[in-house]
Design an enzyme around this catalytic site. Structure first.
Site, short mmCIF file in Angstrom:
data_model
loop_
_atom_site.label_atom_id
_atom_site.label_comp_id
_atom_site.label_asym_id
_atom_site.label_seq_id
_atom_site.Cartn_x
_atom_site.Cartn_y
_atom_site.Cartn_z
N LYS A 1 1.32 -5.90 12.73
CA LYS A 1 0.80 -4.68 13.37
C LYS A 1 -0.69 -4.47 13.02
CE LYS A 1 2.39 -1.95 9.46
NZ LYS A 1 3.54 -1.22 8.90
N ARG B 1 10.03 10.00 7.93
CA ARG B 1 8.92 9.72 8.84
C ARG B 1 9.59 9.33 10.14
NH1 ARG B 1 4.88 4.96 7.00
NH2 ARG B 1 6.45 3.84 8.17
N HIS C 1 13.38 1.96 6.37
CA HIS C 1 12.14 1.59 5.68
C HIS C 1 12.07 2.34 4.35
CE1 HIS C 1 8.24 -0.31 5.71
NE2 HIS C 1 7.54 0.80 5.82
N ARG D 1 11.21 -7.83 6.24
CA ARG D 1 10.02 -7.50 7.07
C ARG D 1 8.76 -7.40 6.22
NH1 ARG D 1 13.19 -3.00 8.30
NH2 ARG D 1 11.55 -1.82 7.27
N TYR E 1 -31.37 5.41 0.51
CA TYR E 1 -31.36 6.84 0.79
C TYR E 1 -31.00 7.67 -0.44
CZ TYR E 1 -31.29 5.79 5.83
OH TYR E 1 -31.60 5.36 7.09
N CYS F 1 -25.79 1.90 3.17
CA CYS F 1 -26.26 2.49 4.43
C CYS F 1 -25.36 2.01 5.57
CB CYS F 1 -27.70 2.07 4.69
SG CYS F 1 -28.81 2.45 3.32
N MET F 2 -25.69 2.42 6.77
CA MET F 2 -24.88 1.99 7.92
C MET F 2 -24.94 0.49 8.11
SD MET F 2 -25.08 3.25 11.89
CE MET F 2 -24.90 4.98 11.50
N ASP F 3 -26.13 -0.08 7.89
CA ASP F 3 -26.36 -1.48 8.23
C ASP F 3 -26.77 -2.35 7.06
OD1 ASP F 3 -26.22 -0.58 10.97
OD2 ASP F 3 -28.28 0.12 10.71
C1 LIG Z 1 4.22 -1.98 7.95
C2 LIG Z 1 5.66 -2.15 7.96
C3 LIG Z 1 6.30 -3.15 7.22
C4 LIG Z 1 5.56 -4.02 6.23
O1 LIG Z 1 5.27 -3.29 5.07
P1 LIG Z 1 4.46 -3.98 3.86
O2 LIG Z 1 4.44 -2.97 2.80
O3 LIG Z 1 3.11 -4.27 4.41
O4 LIG Z 1 5.22 -5.19 3.52
C5 LIG Z 1 7.64 -3.33 7.38
N1 LIG Z 1 8.35 -2.55 8.22
C6 LIG Z 1 7.78 -1.56 8.92
C7 LIG Z 1 8.60 -0.72 9.81
C8 LIG Z 1 6.43 -1.31 8.82
O5 LIG Z 1 5.88 -0.34 9.54
#
Ligand SMILES: *Cc1c(COP(=O)(O)O)cnc(C)c1O
Length: 375
Positions: free
Chosen positions: A38, A136, A164, A219, A260, A307-309
């Site tokens: 992601k 969540r 999760h 995951r 700056y 700075c920005m750049d």
């Molecule tokens: C981002 C995410 C993960 C991975 O989590 P990590 O801590 O980066 O391993 C797994 N499952 C879901 C639903 C996530 O959003």
């Protein structure tokens, strides 16, 4: 060849290696591996990362939104892809046509998936998400029995159920087992509704530390990029190096102040190097006065404000050659700073540092196998 102005070098062989380490652990528990790509692969580039992850032994890919998942398909990736968070006006039909598995966290979401099924004539592959305490995304426990019942009655394939963790990166935190127990309860309720879903629960931290929670699929996200969220001895290799080069060198007399606000004053005569990256390139301004770069075989402090750049590096009595490479962060293997160090200094996590490197001014270069076909 001098380094470009701002460049993120992504080592795809490190990604394949890290996935092989994680998939090896998963395999010991009989689990497959979904590599999470992601947010454009945590800032590393979703498509090249996905390909490297599949080479390393991942058998699934995880994307946040339908749009992210479709981008993987458009690049020609055919591996199973799961997506889990969209807005209420998202049309699931393109996802179904592209053979993407979708997550359902509520009955309204289920209705939208079934609606897309009706319009496409396709049977959706659905993963039901239960909230086990992260509070969540995911279906609230109280609404779960009704959701699994409705899902079992729908013209859909319930492929999996998942949840999760909130605190898997703090091994021993009691919430981990509490969430797993609730997950088990939700699983039993799904079975009672006649479903036989696969289960997946483990993020990187749980993949590395809690094999009993691997179930059928893990995951991992951050660990595939070589950043370890838990202090384990696993051989993970950071995949991203952020570098630039010296564009101007000058000698300052004692008492001259830099950048700056004149927050830094040369205590002695010294040579400074100008490096053309700043907060417009992902160098947080709040690092001002608190970080160093790798230049000429050692760390040298960045002085004055970011700075920005541009930033200014104090080189003492050493004069760097014009065009010399400046590493802002890398693997740390030669002594250079790491994304983790930036995160520690800033009071954040390395996830935010590397994900924040997805910027138009930062060029990405892939090493360790293929180029990004989009670049
Ligand atoms: C981002 C995410 C993960 C991975 O989590 P990590 O801590 O980066 O391993 C797994 N499952 C879901 C639903 C996530 O959003």
């Amino acid at each position: 060849m001098y380094p470009p102005r701002a460049e993120a070098v992504i080592d795809l062989s490190a990604i394949s290696h890290n996935v092989a380490v994680l998939a090896g652990k998963a395999r010991q528990s009989g689990a497959g591996t979904m590599a999470v790509v992601k947010a454009d692969g945590y800032g590393h580039g979703a498509v090249p990362v996905a390909r490297a992850a599949l080479r390393g032994g991942a058998n699934w890919l995880g994307a946040c939104s339908v749009a992210e998942a479709l981008a993987l398909r458009e690049s020609g990736i055919t591996a199973p892809v799961l997506t889990w968070l969209d807005t209420v006006d998202t049309d699931f039909a393109p996802a179904l046509r592209a053979g993407i598995d979708v997550t359902v966290s509520s009955q309204p979401e289920l209705a939208r998936v079934i609606d897309a099924a009706g319009r496409t004539g396709l049977r959706p592959r659905v993963h039901l998400k239960v909230d086990t305490g992260l509070c969540r995304n995911g279906c609230a426990a109280a609404e779960w029995p009704a959701l699994v019942k409705a899902a079992a009655a729908g013209e859909i394939d319930v492929v999996a159920m998942w949840s999760h963790f909130a605190c898997a990166d703090e091994p021993g935190d009691p919430s981990i087992d509490v969430q797993a127990a609730r997950f088990d309860e939700a699983y039993r309720s799904a079975r009672q509704a006649g479903l036989h879903p696969l289960r997946h629960l483990a993020n990187s931290a749980a993949t590395l530390t809690r094999p009993e929670y691997h179930f059928e699929l893990v995951r991992p996200g951050i660990a595939i990029y070589g950043l370890n969220p838990v202090p384990t001895a696993d051989d993970l290799r950071p995949a991203m190096t952020f570098r630039s080069s010296v564009v101007l060198v000058k000698r300052l007399v004692a008492g001259e102040s830099v950048s700056y606000g004149h927050t830094w004053t040369a205590p002695r005569e010294t040579t400074v190097a100008l490096v053309p990256v700043g907060y417009g390139d992902g160098v947080p301004r709040s690092l001002s006065g608190r970080f160093s770069v790798w230049l000429g075989g050692r760390r040298r402090p960045v002085v004055g404000r970011v700075c920005m750049d541009q930033i200014v590096v104090d080189c003492g009595d050493w004069e760097p050659p014009l065009g010399a490479e400046v590493v802002l962060f890398g693997t740390g293997s030669s002594g250079e700073p790491t994304a983790r160090e930036w995160a520690d200094t800033l009071g954040t996590i390395d996830y935010e540092i590397v994900t924040g490197m997805y910027r138009p001014r930062v060029r990405r270069r892939y090493v360790g196998t293929e180029g990004d076909p989009r670049e």
